[in-house]
Design a protein around this motif. Structure first.
Motif, PDB file in Angstrom:
ATOM      1  N   GLY A   1       0.758  -1.231   0.000  1.00 52.61           N
ATOM      2  CA  GLY A   1       0.000   0.000   0.000  1.00 52.61           C
ATOM      3  C   GLY A   1       0.796   1.294   0.000  1.00 52.61           C
ATOM      4  O   GLY A   1       0.260   2.344   0.313  1.00 52.61           O
ATOM      5  N   THR A   2       2.076   1.246  -0.360  1.00 51.33           N
ATOM      6  CA  THR A   2       2.893   2.458  -0.280  1.00 51.33           C
ATOM      7  C   THR A   2       3.040   3.197  -1.601  1.00 51.33           C
ATOM      8  O   THR A   2       3.394   4.369  -1.604  1.00 51.33           O
ATOM      9  N   HIS A   3       2.787   2.529  -2.719  1.00 49.83           N
ATOM     10  CA  HIS A   3       3.028   3.167  -4.012  1.00 49.83           C
ATOM     11  C   HIS A   3       2.168   2.503  -5.071  1.00 49.83           C
ATOM     12  O   HIS A   3       1.983   1.290  -5.078  1.00 49.83           O
ATOM     13  N   GLU A   4       1.701   3.308  -5.982  1.00 50.77           N
ATOM     14  CA  GLU A   4       0.926   2.818  -7.109  1.00 50.77           C
ATOM     15  C   GLU A   4       1.845   2.079  -8.095  1.00 50.77           C
ATOM     16  O   GLU A   4       3.041   2.354  -8.168  1.00 50.77           O
ATOM     17  N   GLU A   5       1.264   1.188  -8.850  1.00 53.76           N
ATOM     18  CA  GLU A   5       2.001   0.489  -9.909  1.00 53.76           C
ATOM     19  C   GLU A   5       2.660   1.489 -10.858  1.00 53.76           C
ATOM     20  O   GLU A   5       2.157   2.592 -11.067  1.00 53.76           O
ATOM     21  N   GLU A   6       3.800   1.117 -11.418  1.00 63.83           N
ATOM     22  CA  GLU A   6       4.462   1.912 -12.458  1.00 63.83           C
ATOM     23  C   GLU A   6       4.377   1.127 -13.767  1.00 63.83           C
ATOM     24  O   GLU A   6       4.823  -0.022 -13.846  1.00 63.83           O
ATOM     25  N   ILE A   7       3.784   1.747 -14.778  1.00 68.97           N
ATOM     26  CA  ILE A   7       3.664   1.142 -16.104  1.00 68.97           C
ATOM     27  C   ILE A   7       4.905   1.518 -16.903  1.00 68.97           C
ATOM     28  O   ILE A   7       5.322   2.676 -16.902  1.00 68.97           O
ATOM     29  N   LEU A   8       5.489   0.550 -17.583  1.00 67.09           N
ATOM     30  CA  LEU A   8       6.642   0.810 -18.439  1.00 67.09           C
ATOM     31  C   LEU A   8       6.153   1.223 -19.819  1.00 67.09           C
ATOM     32  O   LEU A   8       5.344   0.522 -20.437  1.00 67.09           O
ATOM     33  N   LEU A   9       6.605   2.377 -20.284  1.00 64.61           N
ATOM     34  CA  LEU A   9       6.336   2.832 -21.638  1.00 64.61           C
ATOM     35  C   LEU A   9       7.613   2.691 -22.435  1.00 64.61           C
ATOM     36  O   LEU A   9       8.677   3.099 -21.979  1.00 64.61           O
TER      37      LEU A   9
END
Length: 169
Positions: free
Chosen positions: A153-161
């Motif tokens: 619960g500390t950080h949102e997912e990071e999407i790779l572009l």
């Protein structure tokens, strides 16, 4: 783009210097939803990684910053870490101009760009998609850093572009 506002003509772009680290820190601090790193981190970016970073200045004030570096495992790929533009300068093409300048001067070898963006950061997702579209490049998206990697619960997912090939533009 806001056609009523002055565009990038009133700006200057340059390679950051060690002494810019504190101003870059303040810019990022006032640029949510960007993750704020330590002052030490920005000092190192402005010194050790400055050939692939850039600052934009307006009236002697830093109003834009991009940090990026050559991806250590992917030749010809520039990884863009953060893009920050002062709120008063947004919508004027500052980020686009900075990234173009990095690709011309600091990373002419790059045929692809990679970056990560949280799904809620719609402005960054639009920026990178537009950057790809105007250059005739594709922008592939995939899950990369899932939220659990940051701790519960500390950080949102990071999407790779992944944007490229840039030489198709």
């Amino acid at each position: 783009m806001n056609t009523d506002a002055p565009h990038t003509e009133a700006l200057s772009f340059r390679t950051p210097e060690l002494g810019d680290g504190a101003a870059v820190y303040e810019l990022v601090k006032h640029s949510p939803p960007l993750d704020l790193n330590s002052r030490y981190c920005y000092l190192l970016l402005c010194d050790h990684f400055n050939t692939t970073c850039i600052v934009a200045e307006h009236l002697s004030q830093i109003v834009g910053f991009i940090s990026s570096y050559p991806h250590p495992k992917k030749p010809a790929t520039l990884f863009v870490w953060q893009v920050a533009v002062a709120e008063a300068m947004r919508g004027r093409g500052v980020a686009d101009a900075m990234l173009d300048r990095i690709l011309q001067d600091g990373a002419p070898w790059a045929s692809c760009i990679e970056t990560t963006v949280t799904p809620s950061n719609r402005a960054s997702l639009r920026f990178f998609q537009s950057f790809a579209d105007t250059r005739g490049a594709t922008c592939h998206r995939r899950s990369y850093l899932t939220g659990d990697l940051f701790g519960a619960g500390t950080h949102e997912e990071e999407i790779l572009l992944r944007i490229g090939p840039l030489n198709a533009a």
